[in-house]
Every structure is written in structure tokens, then in C-alpha cells.
Design an enzyme around this catalytic site. Sequence first.
Site, PDB file in Angstrom:
ATOM      1  CB  CYS A  94      -5.248  -1.417  -1.601  1.00 56.09           C
ATOM      2  SG  CYS A  94      -6.514  -0.622  -0.616  1.00 56.09           S
TER       3      CYS A  94
ATOM      4  CD  GLU B 114      -1.385   4.676   4.560  1.00 59.75           C
ATOM      5  OE1 GLU B 114      -0.893   5.512   5.347  1.00 59.75           O
ATOM      6  OE2 GLU B 114      -2.106   3.721   4.921  1.00 59.75           O
TER       7      GLU B 114
ATOM      8  CD  GLU C 194      -5.449  -5.988  -1.253  1.00 63.42           C
ATOM      9  OE1 GLU C 194      -4.791  -4.927  -1.108  1.00 63.42           O
ATOM     10  OE2 GLU C 194      -6.280  -6.395  -0.434  1.00 63.42           O
TER      11      GLU C 194
ATOM     12  CG  ASN D 185      -0.496  -0.326   2.502  1.00 67.71           C
ATOM     13  OD1 ASN D 185       0.536  -0.954   2.655  1.00 67.71           O
ATOM     14  ND2 ASN D 185      -1.201   0.111   3.520  1.00 67.71           N
TER      15      ASN D 185
ATOM     16  CB  CYS E 267      -8.739  -4.432  -3.574  1.00 67.35           C
ATOM     17  SG  CYS E 267      -7.503  -3.149  -3.277  1.00 67.35           S
TER      18      CYS E 267
ATOM     19  CB  CYS F 154     -10.866  -2.288   0.525  1.00 64.54           C
ATOM     20  SG  CYS F 154     -10.244  -1.682  -1.055  1.00 64.54           S
TER      21      CYS F 154
HETATM   22  N1  THU Z   1      -5.263  -1.573   2.601  1.00 66.20           N
HETATM   23  C1  THU Z   1      -4.679  -2.402   1.690  1.00 66.20           C
HETATM   24  O1  THU Z   1      -3.589  -2.113   1.149  1.00 66.20           O
HETATM   25  N2  THU Z   1      -5.319  -3.558   1.372  1.00 66.20           N
HETATM   26  C2  THU Z   1      -6.444  -4.002   1.981  1.00 66.20           C
HETATM   27  O2  THU Z   1      -6.912  -5.094   1.667  1.00 66.20           O
HETATM   28  C3  THU Z   1      -7.097  -3.189   3.009  1.00 66.20           C
HETATM   29  C4  THU Z   1      -6.544  -1.829   3.199  1.00 66.20           C
HETATM   30  C5  THU Z   1      -4.531  -0.357   3.002  1.00 66.20           C
HETATM   31  C6  THU Z   1      -5.092   0.956   2.574  1.00 66.20           C
HETATM   32  C7  THU Z   1      -4.503   1.893   3.622  1.00 66.20           C
HETATM   33  O3  THU Z   1      -3.188   2.256   3.227  1.00 66.20           O
HETATM   34  C8  THU Z   1      -4.398   1.021   4.866  1.00 66.20           C
HETATM   35  O4  THU Z   1      -4.467  -0.309   4.420  1.00 66.20           O
HETATM   36  C9  THU Z   1      -5.485   1.284   5.890  1.00 66.20           C
HETATM   37  O5  THU Z   1      -6.737   1.184   5.320  1.00 66.20           O
END
Ligand code: THU
Length: 141
Positions: free
Chosen positions: A60, A51, A62, A49, A98, A95
Site C-alpha cells: 500500500c 501491486e 502508506e 501502491n 497499514c 487498511c
Molecule cells: N491501498 C492502498 O495503497 N492504501 C489504502 O489505504 C487502501 C488500499 C491499495 C492496495 C491495492 O493496491 C489497492 O489499493 C486496492 O486495494
Amino acid sequence: MSSKVHPYSIEQLLEAAKEARSRAYIPYSGFAVGAIAIDAQDRLHYGCNVENAAYGPTNCAERTALFRAIADGCEAGEFKAVAVIAETEHPITPCGVCRQVLAELCQPDMPVILGNMAGDFRMTTVSELLPGAFTSRELNK
Ligand code: THU
């Protein structure tokens, strides 16, 4: 469902996803996620991920893995599996965004391996994660 995604064991895939996770850029949530997409030639595409101070542009793990793979020349539908890992009580659950991207770029029956840092994992599929997905079929494409 098989506990192997030829030629990798589930443990190897989750290990690779852990390595991807170690690269997460997470100054806001502190929640690191790693993902791996395996392509038709058994290459592993790493995603973490990434940000953003404006929050919305966050990508994310994925999606990073799948988008990197596409940018590196993979074709939609060719992926053999995706593995995802995070430090969660139960195996990470992707999420909704994704899940939609998985439904776009992967076959409905493609295995998705969801894990956590404690070594728990569960196997699911794209269509189990997003039943009734809106796809190109609805657009007659
Ligand atoms: N996030 C992911 O990378 N994958 C997931 O399946 C759930 C959420 C990340 C997004 C954000 O950077 C952090 O987790 C908190 O939501």
C-alpha cells in the site's frame, strides 16, 4: 487539531500525496493511492501502491512511504505526519495492515491526514486509527 503540520499546509501535503499517487503501479485494481510521510527535518517521503500479479505482495501507499523513509535513514517515532489520498467518495481509510505499520513506526498522537480527489479531508491520529494496537510494549521491547 491544527490545520497545519509545520511548515506545510494540509493542502500542500495533499498535493504532494497526489503527486505520489500519480506514480502508483496498479495493473490489477486500477485503484491509485498516494501517501506522504513528513520526517523530523520536514522532508517529504513519497509512497504509492505497488501491486503484484500474485496479489499478496502488493504494498500500500502508506507502507511504501514509511518504508522508504526508514530505508532513507529516518528513525521510528520521528515522523510529524502522514497524508494519504485516493479517488474515494469519502476520505480514504487505511487498511488494517497499514494501521499496524503506522502504530509501529509513528507516535500514537501523530496526525494522519486522509483525503480524496474531490478535496475532502479529515484529520485523525495513529491511535484513533488503531486503538489498542499490539506494539513493542507487549513484547517488553
Ligand atoms: N491501498 C492502498 O495503497 N492504501 C489504502 O489505504 C487502501 C488500499 C491499495 C492496495 C491495492 O493496491 C489497492 O489499493 C486496492 O486495494
